[in-house]
Design a protein around this motif. Sequence first.
Motif, short mmCIF file in Angstrom:
data_model
loop_
_atom_site.label_atom_id
_atom_site.label_comp_id
_atom_site.label_asym_id
_atom_site.label_seq_id
_atom_site.Cartn_x
_atom_site.Cartn_y
_atom_site.Cartn_z
N VAL A 45 34.93 51.97 42.93
CA VAL A 45 35.51 50.85 43.69
C VAL A 45 35.91 51.32 45.08
N PRO A 51 36.99 43.72 49.59
CA PRO A 51 37.45 43.68 48.19
C PRO A 51 37.13 42.38 47.47
N PHE A 52 37.20 41.24 48.18
CA PHE A 52 36.95 39.96 47.49
C PHE A 52 35.50 39.85 47.03
N THR A 110 35.15 42.12 43.81
CA THR A 110 35.66 41.45 42.59
C THR A 110 34.77 40.29 42.17
N GLU A 166 30.49 43.75 37.80
CA GLU A 166 30.77 43.43 36.39
C GLU A 166 31.21 44.65 35.59
N ILE A 204 34.90 45.38 34.42
CA ILE A 204 35.86 44.86 35.41
C ILE A 204 36.58 43.65 34.81
N ASP A 259 40.01 40.94 34.45
CA ASP A 259 40.77 40.14 35.42
C ASP A 259 41.90 40.96 36.04
N ARG A 280 40.43 43.14 38.64
CA ARG A 280 40.05 42.36 39.82
C ARG A 280 41.26 42.13 40.73
N GLU A 281 42.43 41.87 40.11
CA GLU A 281 43.66 41.67 40.90
C GLU A 281 44.00 42.95 41.67
N ILE A 340 41.94 45.39 42.56
CA ILE A 340 40.94 45.65 43.61
C ILE A 340 41.22 44.78 44.82
N ASN A 341 41.54 43.50 44.57
CA ASN A 341 41.83 42.56 45.66
C ASN A 341 43.05 42.99 46.46
#
Length: 572
Positions: free
Chosen positions: A432, A442-443, A446, A450, A517, A519, A522-523, A525-526
Amino acid sequence: MAIRRIGQILVDLGFITENHLQMLLEEQQQRPGEMLGQIAMSMGLITDEQLAQALAEQMGMQVVTLSDMVIPAEVLRHITEAMAQLYRIIPISFQDNVLTIAMCDPQKLSIIDELRTFLGYEIKAMVATEKEILKALDRYYSAGGESVETLIAGMEQDEELLRAAKKLEQSGTIDLTSIETLADSAPVRKLLNMVLLIAIKDHASDLHFEPFENEFKIRIRSDGVLYEMVPPPRHLAFAITTRIKVMANLDIAERRLPQDGRIRLTVGGHPVDLRVSVLPTMFGESVVMRVLDRSVVMLDLDAIGMEPNILAAFREVIRKPNGIVLVTGPTGSGKTTTLYGALNELNVIEDKLITTEDPVEYEIDGIVQIPIDPAIGNTFAHCLRSILRQDPDIILVGEIRDLETAEIAVQASLTGHLVFSTLHTNDAPSTVTRLRDMGIPPFLITATLEAVLAQRLVRKICRECREPTQPSTETLAQLDLTPEDVIGKKFYKGRGCPACNNTGFKGRTGLFEFMPITDRLRELINSGASTEKIRDVAMQTGMIPLRASGLQKVYDGITTVEEVIRETVLEI
């Protein structure tokens, strides 16, 4: 001219009836891949002599009885033991540059083509029974067969070779006729053929021919480790490298620039691709041959050593309709094999699969494979743009090397494609960070990523000579373990035996770290979380690190502690 079917020939020769033929055809449907003649023999309908006669009739060859012959030693010397055993052939005469051989598989015409390439002679084939071929192999080759050592010893004493090599060396100019004559000499051809056959037989991945000031080394990489062979005489370095260049259709007069080529062989009935890289050095040309043998590589996810729970999760991810799946690890960690295994499973008539690779290593029927050539501007990014206009469902990008390739891969996944690719990172969580460092927002990571699979390859302990052992406290400390941590655990090592060439290891298996990945990830990473934070959360949600995967294989008796240290000691 169409070749007549063996079944009809057996009927025409009066060896079987039409009813027998019908029965054999039905039996063949139950035994796919088996030759009809062999089935007829196993059912007792014909003898091996009758089968040889029918095969000779089919291929327009003569039948020969080996037991009635005495084959001279000078004829036998044209075929090495390794070659005779591999192809199941016996040389029976040599005259006017034509080598006559006896074989029991005359339908395999590729054997004749291959021998012609290997030996440089015209090949005439005759048919013998399998029983006679095996007896002759035992009679002529099992005792005192020629080895690399005896061949090199003979070359060292060959004064004619020494004179020819010195004459070339002293002349200072390149005389193409003399070079070709030396490279085409029987000892040089025979040595190279033997080395190639040994490498292919031992499932080696690379062959190194390295010139130094006072010696010429030949090394074979098997199971990821280099082993040195008996070095040939230094004065033959030029002849051997020239012979390789001739086989790879390279320019033998060019000795100042790097060259790349390929040699296609069919060994033992299966295709082998040799990628040849020639590099000028201070003391001559260094040659490395990558051995791509499709019969060795298991394009099957079940065979690469993935734990059942990781395999189930990985299979679930690769069946998603879109997104990016990345496999990471250093060069030689088996990334390509894993991705080929995934593509092999997804290779159905309903989906279009396109790959872009540098180079295409293994050809798979049903998949459009495109070789990259940066020299003419055909880069991953350039190729990927065109691929998207080819209506693909699944795309494999050999490697994401730059921002441009990464951006197009992201766009491809956003427009409904499943994209597979590789990256060079130490573990799954740092992938990442690598994508962020490349410049991918980042968006977008995410929205498209996968899963990430990090992997390494470790050598497996030879099953023939495996024995219990106890690692030292210092060895355990390298894995942050104490003797108390491993109470009740069993450790093994390979003693070394003929089956594993006295290395204690045979074959390799993978260590895997799988990070889907979620949820929660994903938060993170964002929000720009660090690699350490991503790793901690991934492990809380079930990710098994590479080192833990390796230790489990140690406890299962598959590999050794030293192998896990070698591949994962730098991992966190």
